[in-house]
Design a protein around this motif. Structure first.
Motif: not given
Length: 374
Positions: A245-246, A223-224, A106-109, A82-84
């Motif tokens: 790098f996704w 992740a989709y 919220t999500y830290p990244p 998901t981060q990618s």
């Protein structure tokens, strides 16, 4: 020679339990099948870019369980977690100098990516169902955000889950103000009887993300993502859009596809779900004297403290006893007040016995800190 300290029991992460008896069999079988179909050079000789046709069809099957119908494979992009996916979407959909609406915790990244891409995250007030539609509308009027990022199901860290009515209200605001919606549904495959994703209600403006890290294994890095259309997906993810790098590792994508096609992924998720039922039965009674919030299927518990007590002090006391937990600090936007609360992950403990021992430590330390603060 002094004896080394006992290893820390890790409860600051929201990893699913390992369910080795099922996972090891399914993963090994999928890996062997993949290696029997492709030579190593065929497997790793090139990127799979957005995924092979089979990968994207498999992603459509997984996301279709939540979306209510299987999306066209052309809309599905297979990413390295998901981060990618965030790394591509936030630069393209929000961009430098613009505003991204996010949950007040919220999500830290997201906060790291805001600095990288030069956009400003703005928090939207939440209640027990997550983002409040009126608060989102007020932000849209004052700051004109380009997009909204949120977790409508088992929000991290609060476990807030939106009703169908709340989801529809969020869609109505998004349509009035032409907001793109980045929906992270990563915790949604373990609970039962959930409302449909926001993306199912507004597919024309939604970027739907469903990773396997919280239901199968954190280290799979798959992740989709379902884009509003194939053309919009290609505009964001086609090779050469941005250096990043996704792309998913070929072997991980192939194994994930194999497990989806054979039903192995479902069998692992079913085993994780059942294990989490037992873990909730262990944890809830032990935390009965705390002000905790969780929900069936959640991988974490949110424990709120009275304002006279300090979460950092409690987390430090728990750490001394050999258990690691998280606080609200990483989820708070710059300049905002940090709520006094801790988050404990209940899936990462190696066994039910370890979970019980760690939860007893947390409960005892909580009582000591709260009583001392009165």
């Amino acid at each position: 020679m002094t004896q080394s300290a006992s290893p820390i029991i890790e409860m600051s992460r929201t990893h699913p339990p390992l369910v080795s008896a099922v996972f090891d069999t399914e993963y090994r079988s999928a890996m062997q099948s993949v290696l029997s179909r492709y030579t190593p050079s065929e497997m790793v000789g090139a990127h799979r870019w957005m995924g092979t046709d089979a990968d994207r069809r498999a992603g459509g099957v997984v996301t279709g369980h939540r979306l209510g119908s299987i999306p066209d494979a052309g809309r599905v992009i297979v990413t390295n977690g998901t981060q990618s996916a965030f790394n591509m979407l936030l630069g393209g959909l929000v961009g430098q100098g613009n505003v991204l609406a996010v949950e007040s915790l919220t999500y830290p990244p997201i906060l790291v990516l805001a600095q990288r891409f030069g956009f400003t995250p703005k928090g939207v007030e939440m209640d027990e169902e997550g983002v409040i539609p009126e608060a989102l509308e007020a932000l849209c009027r004052s700051d004109r955000p380009k997009a909204l990022y949120l977790l409508p199901t088992l929000q991290n860290p609060t476990t807030a889950t939106m009703s169908l009515g709340r989801r529809q209200a969020i869609v109505d605001v998004a349509r009035r103000y032409d907001l793109q919606i980045l929906e992270d549904d990563i915790y949604s495959l373990l609970p039962q009887d959930l409302p449909p994703p926001i993306s199912a209600l507004a597919p024309e403006r939604s970027w739907y993300m469903l990773g396997v890290a919280k239901t199968i294994a954190a280290g799979m890095k798959i992740a989709y993502l379902v884009a509003p259309s194939a053309a919009l997906g290609e505009a964001q993810f086609w090779p050469g859009v941005r250096a990043t790098f996704w792309m998913a590792a070929p072997i991980s994508a192939a194994v994930s596809t194999q497990m989806i096609e054979t039903g192995g992924a479902k069998r692992i998720i079913d085993a994780v779900r059942q294990e989490m039922v037992t873990r909730h039965q262990i944890v809830r009674p032990l935390l009965s004297k705390t002000d905790f919030v969780t929900k069936d299927g959640a991988l974490h518990v949110w424990i709120r403290l009275p304002q006279s007590a300090y979460a950092s002090e409690l987390a430090a006391a728990i750490r001394v006893q050999g258990v690691s937990v998280g606080t609200a600090d990483p989820y708070v936007l710059p300049g905002e007040v940090v709520p006094q609360a801790i988050r404990i992950g209940i899936g990462h403990a190696k066994s039910q016995e370890e979970l019980e021992n760690a939860t007893r430590i947390i409960a005892e330390c909580h009582d000591d800190i709260v009583n001392a603060a009165r």
